[in-house]
Write an enzyme that holds these catalytic residues in place. Sequence first.
Site, PDB file in Angstrom:
ATOM      1  N   LYS A 216       0.831  -1.209   0.000  1.00  0.00           N
ATOM      2  CA  LYS A 216       0.000   0.000   0.000  1.00  0.00           C
ATOM      3  C   LYS A 216       0.867   1.262   0.000  1.00  0.00           C
ATOM      4  O   LYS A 216       0.634   2.199  -0.769  1.00  0.00           O
ATOM      5  CB  LYS A 216      -0.922  -0.018   1.221  1.00  0.00           C
ATOM      6  CG  LYS A 216      -1.639   1.271   1.497  1.00  0.00           C
ATOM      7  CD  LYS A 216      -2.553   1.671   0.344  1.00  0.00           C
ATOM      8  CE  LYS A 216      -2.926   3.120   0.411  1.00  0.00           C
ATOM      9  NZ  LYS A 216      -4.257   3.373   0.827  1.00  0.00           N
ATOM     10  N   CYS A 270      -3.374  10.913   1.630  1.00  0.00           N
ATOM     11  CA  CYS A 270      -2.713   9.625   1.421  1.00  0.00           C
ATOM     12  C   CYS A 270      -1.355   9.791   0.774  1.00  0.00           C
ATOM     13  O   CYS A 270      -0.333   9.455   1.347  1.00  0.00           O
ATOM     14  CB  CYS A 270      -3.600   8.751   0.544  1.00  0.00           C
ATOM     15  SG  CYS A 270      -5.279   8.709   1.156  1.00  0.00           S
TER      16      CYS A 270
HETATM   17  N1  SAJ Z   1      -1.879  14.816  -8.659  1.00  0.00           N
HETATM   18  C1  SAJ Z   1      -1.018  15.533  -9.482  1.00  0.00           C
HETATM   19  N2  SAJ Z   1      -0.672  14.995 -10.692  1.00  0.00           N
HETATM   20  C2  SAJ Z   1      -1.146  13.784 -11.119  1.00  0.00           C
HETATM   21  C3  SAJ Z   1      -2.011  13.062 -10.276  1.00  0.00           C
HETATM   22  C4  SAJ Z   1      -2.348  13.613  -9.039  1.00  0.00           C
HETATM   23  O1  SAJ Z   1      -0.572  16.631  -9.148  1.00  0.00           O
HETATM   24  O2  SAJ Z   1      -0.807  13.378 -12.234  1.00  0.00           O
HETATM   25  C5  SAJ Z   1      -2.240  15.356  -7.338  1.00  0.00           C
HETATM   26  C6  SAJ Z   1      -3.735  15.593  -7.163  1.00  0.00           C
HETATM   27  O3  SAJ Z   1      -4.129  16.812  -7.701  1.00  0.00           O
HETATM   28  C7  SAJ Z   1      -3.882  15.524  -5.659  1.00  0.00           C
HETATM   29  C8  SAJ Z   1      -2.839  14.487  -5.261  1.00  0.00           C
HETATM   30  O4  SAJ Z   1      -1.935  14.402  -6.348  1.00  0.00           O
HETATM   31  O5  SAJ Z   1      -3.553  16.772  -5.072  1.00  0.00           O
HETATM   32  C9  SAJ Z   1      -3.403  13.121  -4.941  1.00  0.00           C
HETATM   33  O6  SAJ Z   1      -4.430  12.782  -5.848  1.00  0.00           O
HETATM   34  P1  SAJ Z   1      -4.605  11.312  -6.456  1.00  0.00           P
HETATM   35  O7  SAJ Z   1      -5.791  11.326  -7.324  1.00  0.00           O
HETATM   36  O8  SAJ Z   1      -3.344  10.880  -7.069  1.00  0.00           O
HETATM   37  O9  SAJ Z   1      -4.798  10.372  -5.199  1.00  0.00           O
HETATM   38  P2  SAJ Z   1      -5.738  10.334  -3.875  1.00  0.00           P
HETATM   39  O10 SAJ Z   1      -4.933  10.889  -2.743  1.00  0.00           O
HETATM   40  O11 SAJ Z   1      -7.071  10.912  -4.112  1.00  0.00           O
HETATM   41  O12 SAJ Z   1      -5.906   8.725  -3.706  1.00  0.00           O
HETATM   42  C10 SAJ Z   1      -4.749   7.904  -3.632  1.00  0.00           C
HETATM   43  C11 SAJ Z   1      -4.918   6.731  -4.621  1.00  0.00           C
HETATM   44  N3  SAJ Z   1      -3.648   6.019  -4.779  1.00  0.00           N
HETATM   45  C12 SAJ Z   1      -3.125   5.750  -6.004  1.00  0.00           C
HETATM   46  O13 SAJ Z   1      -3.656   6.110  -7.035  1.00  0.00           O
HETATM   47  C13 SAJ Z   1      -1.854   4.980  -6.025  1.00  0.00           C
HETATM   48  C14 SAJ Z   1      -5.996   5.766  -4.090  1.00  0.00           C
HETATM   49  O14 SAJ Z   1      -6.073   4.606  -4.917  1.00  0.00           O
HETATM   50  C15 SAJ Z   1      -5.666   5.362  -2.643  1.00  0.00           C
HETATM   51  O15 SAJ Z   1      -6.645   4.464  -2.116  1.00  0.00           O
HETATM   52  C16 SAJ Z   1      -5.663   6.617  -1.814  1.00  0.00           C
HETATM   53  O16 SAJ Z   1      -4.591   7.444  -2.289  1.00  0.00           O
HETATM   54  C17 SAJ Z   1      -5.438   6.204  -0.357  1.00  0.00           C
HETATM   55  O17 SAJ Z   1      -6.428   6.173   0.396  1.00  0.00           O
HETATM   56  O18 SAJ Z   1      -4.314   5.849  -0.005  1.00  0.00           O
END
Ligand code: SAJ
Length: 416
Positions: A216, A270
């Site tokens: 994870k 996360c």
């Molecule tokens: N972000 C970027 N660039 C990207 C992707 C995301 O700047 O290309 C930023 C987003 O804007 C945001 C942050 O990263 O601020 C996180 O967003 P996210 O959509 O990547 O993830 P979370 O935090 O909403 O959810 C993540 C997910 N993990 C993965 O995709 C590996 C989810 O599957 C997990 O269950 C969750 O963390 C968790 O609970 O751990």
Amino acid sequence: MTFETVSVIGLGYIGLPTAAVIASRGVKVVGVEINQHAVDTINAGNIHIVEPDLDIVVKSVVSTGFLRATTQVEKADAFMIAVPTPFKHGNDDSHSPDLSYIESAAKAIAPVIEAGNLVILESTSPVGATEKLAGWLKEARPDLTFPQDAGEQADIKVAHCPERVLPGYVLQELVSNDRVIGGISPACSAAAVELYKTFVRGECIVTNARTAEMAKLTENSFRDVNIAFANELSTICDQLHINVWELIKLANRHPRVNILNPGPGVGGHCIAVDPWFIVDSCPEQAKLIKQARLTNDAKPHYVVSQIKEAADQFKRPVIACLGLAFKADIDDLRESPAVQIVQELANASVGELIAVEPNIKALPDNLASQGIEFANLASALDKANVVVILVDHKEFKAADKNAFAKKVVIDTRGLL
Ligand code: SAJ
């Protein structure tokens, strides 16, 4: 093993959807939550968090009697612990995980567990946390046997099955995602697979508890490191006068390159947290993972300096900040780089600030009290001379791009 009653400890962003989905399969679920307001809200068939369609499922399972919330732990066949694992307070630099919520959950369920029960840790946890959980249970119940001593014959089975759902898509992903199941013994894993099979359509893949914990943390660190790479590229491209979005699009045409998107920083509960659990365990080895955290945490400050530079061109800068949520199309402002940027601008008195966030009805008090105006997109664009795109919400994507034409635009999401 049959699971007639499942108890979910912690009815937050993970616990409540999990409880509701299991209940929707006709299993009696008792949700245990220390927050009385949440208990009352759920028992009235409503929800205290925001997640699409969750209200409908909760209303239905509460009305049919399959889900009930309480503040008191009760006997059950299986216990799923879904409590927060934040950082320890008081020492920001160490970023050590605080396992006290897991410890409290263990101590709360210990008096009611019985031989044959399964205890699952769902919370994202540092490596070794599941063993600690089993240790706390053993300490409280010396009359029972546990898998760390009794192996396959243990009275109580303990496993780690980390949640992996994406906020905004929780109900779909709870069912469709594959699950990593890490039992302290193979019998623990087998029992956990049986439980998850009652509601998961994805595959349940068995490993041990430590590997499941690390899996994870690895998933979220992988994303963090990749976003850090994109964020670093964005600052390099600014320096070299190259459009980073065009660059990434071109590089991603290579069959083995897939760069993520730069942004104003990494928010949420996360991705900006979990990599630190690896760094805390292995500070000597986790150099790249740590640097990614530092790079992503530095991005909001970089964006603020860009905005200040843009504002300096105007006698009376009026800055429209588009989006406050931590990512697109959600209303969650917690741990949001956009909020951090707006606050930093307000503290530095850079100019008149207007915030646009289509997913909320009013500005939270901490922002409103800083004199930030809350407006809709059209009126913000009308008044502003500097426009900062902080979140790629669908409303902004759909906006007439001509409205941005005469503004100084800082587009942190590549929306334009
Ligand atoms: N972000 C970027 N660039 C990207 C992707 C995301 O700047 O290309 C930023 C987003 O804007 C945001 C942050 O990263 O601020 C996180 O967003 P996210 O959509 O990547 O993830 P979370 O935090 O909403 O959810 C993540 C997910 N993990 C993965 O995709 C590996 C989810 O599957 C997990 O269950 C969750 O963390 C968790 O609970 O751990």
